[in-house]
Design an enzyme around this catalytic site. Structure first.
Site, short mmCIF file in Angstrom:
data_model
loop_
_atom_site.label_atom_id
_atom_site.label_comp_id
_atom_site.label_asym_id
_atom_site.label_seq_id
_atom_site.Cartn_x
_atom_site.Cartn_y
_atom_site.Cartn_z
N PRO A 207 25.13 43.41 77.96
CA PRO A 207 24.88 43.72 79.37
C PRO A 207 24.83 45.23 79.60
O PRO A 207 25.30 46.01 78.76
CB PRO A 207 26.08 43.09 80.09
N GLY A 211 28.20 50.14 76.65
CA GLY A 211 28.39 51.22 75.67
C GLY A 211 27.47 51.17 74.48
O GLY A 211 27.83 51.65 73.41
N GLU A 428 41.96 33.78 105.42
CA GLU A 428 42.39 34.35 104.13
C GLU A 428 43.63 33.63 103.59
O GLU A 428 43.73 33.39 102.38
CB GLU A 428 42.67 35.85 104.28
#
Length: 717
Positions: A207, A211, A428
């Site tokens: 993805p 790095g 919530e």
């Protein structure tokens, strides 16, 4: 004047083209402005008073028609009879009588100036303007619009990347795969001696932000070899054939700099599959064909290693991935919990952290984050610390940075009405309470009703206790129930619904659809794949693999999953209405509740849950410690192997130096012996010469004695 001979060649070519255009323009201009007439026509025009002025210039007469003439606006010319020796004294008289202005000029005085103005000056102007244009285009287009065969690769010298494997964390498997390449570039001889050949190319797949480019630079930094870096899109610009020429030039330079590394980022820009579609790109395919040819043509034993990176491996041409080209695929995936913690340590090396900072907690709160995300979080935390006037980063800065990345900045100026605030709070807490009372959900980390800039009026954050690579059907259903817990709370408490659950509904629908169409969790469709995921590394959309009728039935199955999860949420909240009201009251008072405080309230009603949760935490912690120990053991083994390889390499170097020294000493001794023998031969030769010379002298002395005795005898007689 020109450093680039090719540039000079192109400027000369375009100057010739410009000269031709200028010549054509002058010819057309003359045709448009000048028109030749017979001398008799000129005389007729003079009689009709259609002549305004006349100019005698060399071998022609230039005539300017009057306003009454049909040829008004043009300059006419006819042959001057004086050139043929024919004089017409009446012509001057007729011109005078008709009142026509006339003049005599010497064209030779203006030929040079006319030539300069019409030809030389325009050509010089075109030449220098063209030179400036090409120079600017060269600078803007990274090597030049006219540098057809030159590549734009950035060349880093042996130590210029400044990056080693110490700067790369969370990708131990990828580093382990690349250590072999580093060792090969360090010492190609031992591989060549045994007959081993390193793969010509390695493809880094993963993805965005994991790095891949950093790993390639780290390989070059570890191996201490030149590093060519180029993007796939740099090969093709504006001229057909430029991409193939740049590929040839890149590999030519790489072979000259061997051993070295050639890194092509986003190789899918030129490496897409040649599927024969009508919309195919001939220029891209030419570039790809040239790349395939070059990778077949060079010898990997010379030390040229090709690295490439992509996040779309499924679109690459099969010929590019076959053995002998990019035959080694290295997965650079999202880091796990331990990997994220290691990445945070790397990015926080130069950041002043408080002693109480726990990077492990930040790693836990960022599941699915890649290296770029974690670097951004550390930087955001440092900026927040500076904003609040601190000299170091505290845990609160890092926690807030995570929330800023996820939900945006706090929006304290957004004032909600008491009713809206109450709805948001119950919404919530509904999420959190369903999550706490179900068995297959992640623990609640934080509940807040402080609005955020990304549009959330509040949110509930859950953090997994451990990394999960498989999700069961029961876990997915419970996750959907948690997503729908907010809407369920609104229904239970207010007996009405709002738009606040839009994102929850969207995510719940997608999860339920994945269960039915991708994961085979439907009794009706069993293990039939109704959809396939495209671009897995880019979060691509699913592609349907079924008919319209089957898709409609699948939609019904999705609806049933959502309904069951919704009913489960409502049931839990109805049974725990008092707990729901109590927690909501605390949330309305504090606006933010952390997970530990929330769970203490829940444990008050369900004490047995505390024991189960603590037991699960201990098991998870034990597993994490085991995994960490294994990773450290593996790292130590890799470190020892590298140190051993370096030690053997150093021993080999010393042996080679010693061998070379011994050979040099033997050669010197051999030369010394040869010199001694030569000196001895010279000495013996000198002695022989002296003996000969001595014998000659002795003979001469005897002869003198004989001559003397003979003379004495003669005198006596």
């Amino acid at each position: 004047m020109f450093k680039d001979k090719k540039m000079l060649k192109y400027i000369v070519i375009y100057s010739i083209i410009a000269f031709g255009i200028l010549l054509t323009f002058n010819m057309v201009k003359d045709e448009m402005l000048y028109e030749k007439v017979d001398y008799s026509t000129f005389m007729q025009m003079l009689d009709k008073k259609e002549v305004k002025s006349v100019n005698f210039s060399g071998n022609q007469i230039e005539i300017t028609p009057s306003d009454s003439s049909n040829l008004k606006g043009k300059i006419l010319y006819t042959t001057n009879p004086a050139v043929a020796g024919i004089t017409q004294p009446e012509l001057i008289k007729d011109l005078t009588v008709a009142g026509v202005e006339f003049n005599v000029t010497k064209p030779e005085n203006y030929q040079l100036l006319g030539l300069l103005m019409s030809w030389v000056f325009p050509l010089i102007l075109i030449f220098f303007v063209g030179r400036m244009m090409f120079s600017k285009m060269n600078n803007k287009m990274g090597g030049g619009v006219m540098s057809f065969g030159k590549n734009n690769a950035k060349l880093y010298a042996e130590n210029e990347t400044g990056i080693t494997f110490k700067d790369v964390a969370g990708q131990d498997e990828a580093k382990e795969s690349l250590v072999e390449i580093v060792d090969f570039l360090h010492d190609t001889r031992k591989y060549v001696e045994i007959g081993a050949k390193l793969p010509k190319g390695a493809l880094l797949v993963g993805p965005p932000g994991t790095g891949k480019t950093l790993l390639a630079k780290a390989v070059a930094g570890e191996a201490k070899v030149p590093f060519f870096s180029m993007s796939g899109s740099d090969f093709v610009e504006m001229f057909v054939g430029m991409g193939a020429a740049r590929v040839r030039d890149l590999f030519k330079q790489a072979e000259e700099k061997a051993p070295c590394i050639v890194f092509i980022d986003e190789i899918d820009a030129i490496g897409k599959s040649r599927d024969g579609a009508i919309q195919g790109n001939d220029e891209r395919e030419q570039t790809l064909n040239q790349l395939l040819t070059e990778m077949d043509g060079f010898d990997s034993s010379k030390g040229v290693v090709i690295l490439a990176a992509t996040n779309r491996p499924e679109v690459l041409d099969k010929a590019l991935l076959r053995p002998g080209r990019f035959d080694r695929r290295i997965i650079v995936d999202r880091p796990d919990l331990i990997g994220r913690e290691e990445i945070l340590k790397v990015h926080s090396r130069d950041v002043k952290l408080s002693d109480d900072v726990s990077l492990e907690e930040i790693a836990k709160s960022t599941p699915g984050a890649v290296g770029a995300d974690l670097a951004n979080i550390v930087n955001e935390a440092a900026l927040r610390a500076v904003k609040h006037g601190r000299k170091f980063v505290i845990q609160e800065d890092l926690d807030e940075a995570v929330e800023v990345i996820i939900a945006g900045q706090e929006k304290r100026d957004r004032i909600l009405s008491p009713k809206e605030k109450k709805i948001v709070a119950y919404h919530e807490v509904g999420h959190a309470l369903v999550a706490a009372l179900l068995n297959n959900t992640d623990p609640v980390h934080k509940i807040t009703i402080v609005p955020r800039t990304m549009g959330a009026l509040g949110y509930t954050m859950q953090l997994p206790e451990e990394e999960k690579y498989l999700v069961s059907k029961e876990e997915m259903i419970d996750q959907i129930s948690v997503m729908l817990g907010g809407r369920a709370a609104e229904e239970v408490v207010f007996n009405s619904i709002t738009t606040g659950a839009s994102n929850d509904i969207e995510r719940a629908t997608q999860s339920a659809r994945n269960m039915i169409t991708i994961y085979g969790m439907s009794e009706r469709f069993d293990m039939m794949a109704l959809e396939a995921m495209s671009n897995r590394y880019l979060d691509g959309r699913p592609v349907r693999n079924c008919s319209e009728t089957t898709a409609a039935i699948a939609d019904e199955e999705v609806l049933q999953v959502i309904k069951k999860a919704h009913e489960k949420s409502i049931k839990i909240l109805i049974e725990n209405r008092e707990l729901l009201d109590e927690i909501t009251g605390v949330l309305l008072d504090k606006e933010t509740i952390m997970g530990d405080e929330f769970m203490e309230i829940v444990y008050g009603k369900y004490p047995e849950k505390r024991e189960a949760d603590e037991k699960a935490k201990k098991e998870i912690q034990s597993l994490r410690e085991q995994a960490l120990a294994k990773r450290k053991e593996k790292e130590e083994a890799i470190k020892k192997a590298r140190e051993e390889a370096l030690r053997l390499e150093e021993e080999q170097r010393k042996q080679d130096e010693l061998k070379a020294m011994i050979e040099a000493q033997e050669e010197a001794a051999k030369l010394a012996r040869a010199n001694n023998e030569a000196n001895n031969d010279a000495l013996d030769s000198s002695k022989e010469n002296e003996e000969v010379k001595s014998n000659v002298n002795d003979g001469a002395t005897e002869e003198k004695k004989d001559d003397s005795s003979t003379n004495n005898k003669v005198d006596g007689e």
